[in-house]
Design an enzyme around this catalytic site. Structure first.
Site, PDB file in Angstrom:
ATOM      1  N   HIS A  74      12.467  23.480 122.851  1.00 28.12           N
ATOM      2  CA  HIS A  74      12.642  23.570 121.403  1.00 28.12           C
ATOM      3  C   HIS A  74      13.839  24.444 121.063  1.00 28.12           C
ATOM      4  O   HIS A  74      14.121  25.433 121.747  1.00 28.12           O
ATOM      5  CB  HIS A  74      11.384  24.127 120.725  1.00 28.12           C
ATOM      6  N   ASP A  76      14.143  25.529 117.768  1.00 35.68           N
ATOM      7  CA  ASP A  76      13.762  26.403 116.653  1.00 35.68           C
ATOM      8  C   ASP A  76      13.357  27.773 117.176  1.00 35.68           C
ATOM      9  O   ASP A  76      12.863  27.910 118.302  1.00 35.68           O
ATOM     10  CB  ASP A  76      12.658  25.779 115.805  1.00 35.68           C
ATOM     11  N   ASP A 107      13.587  32.512 124.323  1.00 35.37           N
ATOM     12  CA  ASP A 107      12.569  31.595 123.775  1.00 35.37           C
ATOM     13  C   ASP A 107      13.177  30.702 122.701  1.00 35.37           C
ATOM     14  O   ASP A 107      13.143  31.020 121.528  1.00 35.37           O
ATOM     15  CB  ASP A 107      11.410  32.408 123.201  1.00 35.37           C
ATOM     16  N   GLU A 140       8.391  23.913 117.157  1.00 32.67           N
ATOM     17  CA  GLU A 140       7.460  24.476 118.134  1.00 32.67           C
ATOM     18  C   GLU A 140       6.917  25.812 117.663  1.00 32.67           C
ATOM     19  O   GLU A 140       5.741  26.115 117.870  1.00 32.67           O
ATOM     20  CB  GLU A 140       8.146  24.649 119.494  1.00 32.67           C
ATOM     21  N   GLU A 141       7.771  26.578 117.005  1.00 27.59           N
ATOM     22  CA  GLU A 141       7.361  27.898 116.533  1.00 27.59           C
ATOM     23  C   GLU A 141       6.600  27.823 115.210  1.00 27.59           C
ATOM     24  O   GLU A 141       6.035  28.821 114.764  1.00 27.59           O
ATOM     25  CB  GLU A 141       8.589  28.803 116.362  1.00 27.59           C
ATOM     26  N   GLU A 169       9.971  26.828 128.931  1.00 32.10           N
ATOM     27  CA  GLU A 169       9.494  28.042 128.263  1.00 32.10           C
ATOM     28  C   GLU A 169       9.655  29.264 129.180  1.00 32.10           C
ATOM     29  O   GLU A 169       9.645  29.131 130.407  1.00 32.10           O
ATOM     30  CB  GLU A 169       8.019  27.897 127.870  1.00 32.10           C
ATOM     31  N   HIS A 363      10.595  36.997 120.726  1.00 36.25           N
ATOM     32  CA  HIS A 363      10.057  37.299 119.395  1.00 36.25           C
ATOM     33  C   HIS A 363      10.277  38.761 118.994  1.00 36.25           C
ATOM     34  O   HIS A 363       9.772  39.181 117.949  1.00 36.25           O
ATOM     35  CB  HIS A 363       8.565  36.964 119.291  1.00 36.25           C
TER      36      HIS A 363
END
Length: 390
Positions: A74, A76, A107, A140-141, A169, A363
């Protein structure tokens, strides 16, 4: 001029696209540019749903026959938070003291950049006897409604079938290659609403306080462990996430209490058997309390797409493990720990494993990746691609 075999250049280009869910922000356009230069056919379907944002996705394919390897990921990213807390702006991809800083560095724009660079290196040296596709979402997030799950169905309707999938991932913990994911626990959430009758605290006989019953229900859910784990999975765990009466007054008995919980469950359970167990525990409390009278409870299950799964394709796991050992000198640990990922959708179409960069800073403010980790992952992906098509 951008060099496709250089993962750092690719990663910097991707990080500079502020693709916070659900915004594409140029990230998929950059990917499309990279992949078309390598000979991929690229499509970018947009999916919609009620009460959700439209999300653009990307599917790229190369080759016509033979084993079909899918790489999934992903573009995003989660919001960066307060910009002043960052050492460097989160979307400028600054390199300093051996690290590349930016939202999505690990990520998981880093995994995407490493795979593309690895594939470009392979194609410089040899042709691939098979097919390669990239399935990349921008959702995805977020809710994950207009992303991988729909992209898989869309591709399947076009006749796409896959031999195996690699999800990039950030699975590694301390060093690149120390852990790969071969499965994930399932996830399911519920809401218990305990109905009472509001009243003055000085006259409890005129009210029905929902909190004592809520306490008993919570005890029934948490006092006895769901299980002790299995050979491949850690124990299932139920965690309370919210207890709320919506009552700020100290002299009012509340009318109701809401309890929210989430369960991460292993392969001893199916979604159905787990729901039955929870409902049984709660019903026993209600029967002892006062069936059909205030206070009483209602249970609502929140729809979940996160079923437990375990990849048992020994060849896929072995090829990836050997590729890691050839670069790092050590075999990885095969794990099913952690949260859910889009692998939970892919497992319905083909065997899937997950492997990527160390995720300690994902994150977080100052999300970053070590430059040598990027090169190590690229080298492992390169070896994996070569060995997969042998």
């Amino acid at each position: 001029m951008l060099v496709l075999t250089d993962p750092l250049q690719l990663l910097q280009a991707l990080i500079r696209c502020p693709s916070v869910t659900p915004h594409e922000a140029g990230a998929l356009s950059a990917l499309e540019q990279f992949l078309k230069k390598m000979g991929f056919h690229v499509e970018r379907p947009i999916f919609t749903d009620k009460n959700t944002d439209n999300v653009e996705n990307l599917y790229a394919k190369m080759g016509n026959e033979g084993p079909h390897l899918m790489f999934a990921g992903h573009t995003d990213v989660v919001p960066p938070g307060a910009l002043e807390d960052w050492t460097y702006p989160p979307f400028e991809a600054v390199i300093d003291q051996g690290k590349l800083y930016g939202r999505g560095a690990v990520d998981m724009k880093g995994g995407i950049a490493c795979f593309i660079a690895a594939l470009a290196r392979v194609l410089e040296k040899r042709s691939i006897k098979g097919r390669v596709s990239l399935l990349i979402t921008g959702d995805e997030e977020g809710t994950a409604i207009n992303g991988t799950v729909k992209l898989l169905k869309w591709a399947e309707k076009k006749g796409e079938k896959w031999t195996a999938a690699l999800v990039g991932e950030p699975t590694s913990v301390k060093t690149v290659g120390d852990i790969i994911k071969i499965g994930r626990r399932g996830s399911i959430s519920g809401i218990i609403t305990v109905k009472g009758r509001q009243g003055h605290v000085a006259f409890p006989e005129r009210a029905a306080n929902p909190l004592p019953l809520a306490s008993k229900l919570i005890q029934a859910l948490t006092q006895i462990a769901l299980d002790q784990g299995t050979e491949n999975f850690q124990p299932s765990n139920l965690e309370l996430t919210t207890i709320d009466t919506g009552n700020l007054a100290v002299n009012v008995i509340p009318a109701q209490t809401t309890v929210r919980f989430n369960i991460r469950y292993n392969d001893l359970w199916t979604k159905e058997t787990l729901m039955e167990e929870i409902e049984k525990r709660l019903s026993l409390v209600q029967e002892k309390n006062n069936s059909g009278q205030y206070p009483f409870y209602q249970l609502e299950w929140i729809p979940s797409l996160g079923d437990v799964f375990l990849t048992k394709n020994d060849k896929l796991i072995q090829v990836l493990s050997n590729a890691i050992k050839s670069v790092t000198g050590s075999l990885p640990e095969c794990s099913t720990s952690g949260g859910t990922s889009d692998a939970r959708f892919i497992k319905d179409y083909c065997p899937v494993v997950e492997f990527g960069l160390p995720g300690q800073t994902m994150h977080m403010v100052d999300e970053c990746v070590a430059l040598d980790a990027v090169e190590t992952l690229t080298a492992i992906y390169e070896r994996f691609i070569i060995d997969f098509f042998v």
